[in-house]
Design a protein around this motif. Structure first.
Motif, PDB file in Angstrom:
ATOM      1  N   ARG A 113       6.707  -3.014 -13.830  1.00 34.21           N
ATOM      2  CA  ARG A 113       6.564  -3.239 -12.392  1.00 34.21           C
ATOM      3  C   ARG A 113       6.520  -1.887 -11.714  1.00 34.21           C
ATOM      4  O   ARG A 113       6.841  -0.861 -12.320  1.00 34.21           O
ATOM      5  CB  ARG A 113       7.728  -4.065 -11.860  1.00 34.21           C
ATOM      6  CG  ARG A 113       9.077  -3.379 -11.996  1.00 34.21           C
ATOM      7  CD  ARG A 113      10.227  -4.204 -11.420  1.00 34.21           C
ATOM      8  NE  ARG A 113      11.507  -3.604 -11.672  1.00 34.21           N
ATOM      9  CZ  ARG A 113      12.043  -2.617 -10.978  1.00 34.21           C
ATOM     10  NH1 ARG A 113      11.394  -2.094  -9.960  1.00 34.21           N
ATOM     11  NH2 ARG A 113      13.218  -2.123 -11.273  1.00 34.21           N
ATOM     12  N   THR A 114       6.124  -1.883 -10.463  1.00 28.93           N
ATOM     13  CA  THR A 114       6.157  -0.639  -9.691  1.00 28.93           C
ATOM     14  C   THR A 114       7.327  -0.700  -8.717  1.00 28.93           C
ATOM     15  O   THR A 114       7.723  -1.775  -8.264  1.00 28.93           O
ATOM     16  CB  THR A 114       4.835  -0.421  -8.918  1.00 28.93           C
ATOM     17  OG1 THR A 114       4.569  -1.563  -8.115  1.00 28.93           O
ATOM     18  CG2 THR A 114       3.685  -0.172  -9.876  1.00 28.93           C
ATOM     19  N   ASP A 115       7.866   0.475  -8.424  1.00 31.19           N
ATOM     20  CA  ASP A 115       8.963   0.543  -7.457  1.00 31.19           C
ATOM     21  C   ASP A 115       8.394   0.704  -6.046  1.00 31.19           C
ATOM     22  O   ASP A 115       7.179   0.636  -5.844  1.00 31.19           O
ATOM     23  CB  ASP A 115       9.950   1.662  -7.817  1.00 31.19           C
ATOM     24  CG  ASP A 115       9.353   3.054  -7.735  1.00 31.19           C
ATOM     25  OD1 ASP A 115       8.226   3.215  -7.208  1.00 31.19           O
ATOM     26  OD2 ASP A 115      10.019   4.002  -8.198  1.00 31.19           O
ATOM     27  N   ALA A 116       9.237   0.944  -5.081  1.00 26.82           N
ATOM     28  CA  ALA A 116       8.817   1.063  -3.686  1.00 26.82           C
ATOM     29  C   ALA A 116       7.862   2.238  -3.461  1.00 26.82           C
ATOM     30  O   ALA A 116       7.087   2.233  -2.507  1.00 26.82           O
ATOM     31  CB  ALA A 116      10.048   1.211  -2.792  1.00 26.82           C
ATOM     32  N   ASN A 117       7.897   3.238  -4.346  1.00 25.53           N
ATOM     33  CA  ASN A 117       7.027   4.408  -4.219  1.00 25.53           C
ATOM     34  C   ASN A 117       5.744   4.271  -5.042  1.00 25.53           C
ATOM     35  O   ASN A 117       4.983   5.238  -5.152  1.00 25.53           O
ATOM     36  CB  ASN A 117       7.768   5.673  -4.643  1.00 25.53           C
ATOM     37  CG  ASN A 117       8.951   5.953  -3.751  1.00 25.53           C
ATOM     38  OD1 ASN A 117       8.864   5.796  -2.535  1.00 25.53           O
ATOM     39  ND2 ASN A 117      10.057   6.342  -4.357  1.00 25.53           N
ATOM     40  N   GLY A 118       5.548   3.118  -5.686  1.00 28.81           N
ATOM     41  CA  GLY A 118       4.351   2.914  -6.490  1.00 28.81           C
ATOM     42  C   GLY A 118       4.436   3.496  -7.883  1.00 28.81           C
ATOM     43  O   GLY A 118       3.433   3.567  -8.594  1.00 28.81           O
ATOM     44  N   LYS A 119       5.623   3.888  -8.304  1.00 27.18           N
ATOM     45  CA  LYS A 119       5.800   4.450  -9.650  1.00 27.18           C
ATOM     46  C   LYS A 119       6.240   3.339 -10.599  1.00 27.18           C
ATOM     47  O   LYS A 119       6.957   2.422 -10.223  1.00 27.18           O
ATOM     48  CB  LYS A 119       6.812   5.583  -9.622  1.00 27.18           C
ATOM     49  CG  LYS A 119       6.283   6.739  -8.767  1.00 27.18           C
ATOM     50  CD  LYS A 119       7.140   7.932  -8.877  1.00 27.18           C
ATOM     51  CE  LYS A 119       6.532   9.009  -7.984  1.00 27.18           C
ATOM     52  NZ  LYS A 119       7.013  10.298  -8.299  1.00 27.18           N
ATOM     53  N   TRP A 120       5.793   3.466 -11.835  1.00 33.83           N
ATOM     54  CA  TRP A 120       6.040   2.418 -12.829  1.00 33.83           C
ATOM     55  C   TRP A 120       7.456   2.458 -13.392  1.00 33.83           C
ATOM     56  O   TRP A 120       7.990   3.529 -13.682  1.00 33.83           O
ATOM     57  CB  TRP A 120       5.028   2.526 -13.966  1.00 33.83           C
ATOM     58  CG  TRP A 120       3.678   2.048 -13.545  1.00 33.83           C
ATOM     59  CD1 TRP A 120       2.628   2.806 -13.120  1.00 33.83           C
ATOM     60  CD2 TRP A 120       3.248   0.696 -13.482  1.00 33.83           C
ATOM     61  NE1 TRP A 120       1.569   2.003 -12.802  1.00 33.83           N
ATOM     62  CE2 TRP A 120       1.920   0.700 -13.009  1.00 33.83           C
ATOM     63  CE3 TRP A 120       3.854  -0.531 -13.755  1.00 33.83           C
ATOM     64  CZ2 TRP A 120       1.189  -0.471 -12.825  1.00 33.83           C
ATOM     65  CZ3 TRP A 120       3.122  -1.685 -13.580  1.00 33.83           C
ATOM     66  CH2 TRP A 120       1.815  -1.655 -13.113  1.00 33.83           C
ATOM     67  N   ILE A 121       8.012   1.262 -13.567  1.00 34.03           N
ATOM     68  CA  ILE A 121       9.274   1.042 -14.279  1.00 34.03           C
ATOM     69  C   ILE A 121       8.894   0.160 -15.467  1.00 34.03           C
ATOM     70  O   ILE A 121       8.358  -0.940 -15.279  1.00 34.03           O
ATOM     71  CB  ILE A 121      10.332   0.316 -13.417  1.00 34.03           C
ATOM     72  CG1 ILE A 121      10.506   1.006 -12.060  1.00 34.03           C
ATOM     73  CG2 ILE A 121      11.638   0.157 -14.175  1.00 34.03           C
ATOM     74  CD1 ILE A 121      11.103   2.383 -12.136  1.00 34.03           C
TER      75      ILE A 121
END
Length: 174
Positions: A113-121
């Motif tokens: 998924r992506t976090d609030a900043n658009g970075k992948w987790i």
């Protein structure tokens, strides 16, 4: 003959005294040393009694969880599971033939998924969660089942490539 029996009996008492000391302050290396010291005894009965006492102490300590016996395959599995974490205590698994550090691991995406900043987790099926730490663009969305390769990079960082795409920098969070 009587002196030989007395010598064997004294060796048994010394082995049992060592066994009692090992029970008071259990330490894996002390128990192993006690076991290897039995080889120094020349009288068969004393050596056997020493081995019996030492192996009993070792088995008891393992049953209580005071020591853990790990084979090479288990040690490598622990190193792979901990890949990405800075855990200097894992150096205890480096004994034996030089295996070298684990430089990369492979696995599959369990969840992405992506976090609030658009970075992948990215959570892996094999365990561990990784977070993207750079601003690299991932061209195709990451999906469960995709192949993952994580490699050591410069200055203690890691590169993660998912589904054969361009790698991005990541850090292990769990």
């Amino acid at each position: 003959m009587v002196l030989a029996k007395r010598g064997a009996l004294a060796a048994v008492f010394m082995a049992l005294a060592g066994h009692a000391a090992a029970q008071e302050a259990p330490a894996g290396s002390a128990l192993v040393q006690q076991l290897t010291d039995c080889r120094k005894l020349t009288a068969d009965a004393a050596r056997l009694a020493c081995f019996d006492a030492a192996t009993a102490a070792l088995a008891q300590a393992e049953a209580k969880g005071e020591i853990v016996v790990v084979d090479r395959a288990q040690a490598q599995a622990v190193q792979r599971q901990a890949f990405g974490f800075s855990l200097p205590s894992l150096s205890l698994f480096d004994r034996g033939p030089a295996q070298g550090p684990v430089d990369s691991v492979t696995g599959k995406v369990a969840q992405a998924r992506t976090d609030a900043n658009g970075k992948w987790i990215v959570r892996l099926v094999e365990g561990g969660t990784w977070a993207q730490v750079d601003s690299a663009t991932v061209m195709r969305p990451l999906r469960p089942g995709m192949e993952v390769r994580i490699s050591r990079a410069s200055l203690g960082s890691f590169q993660m490539s998912v589904g054969g795409q361009r790698a991005f920098r990541a850090r292990r969070t769990e």
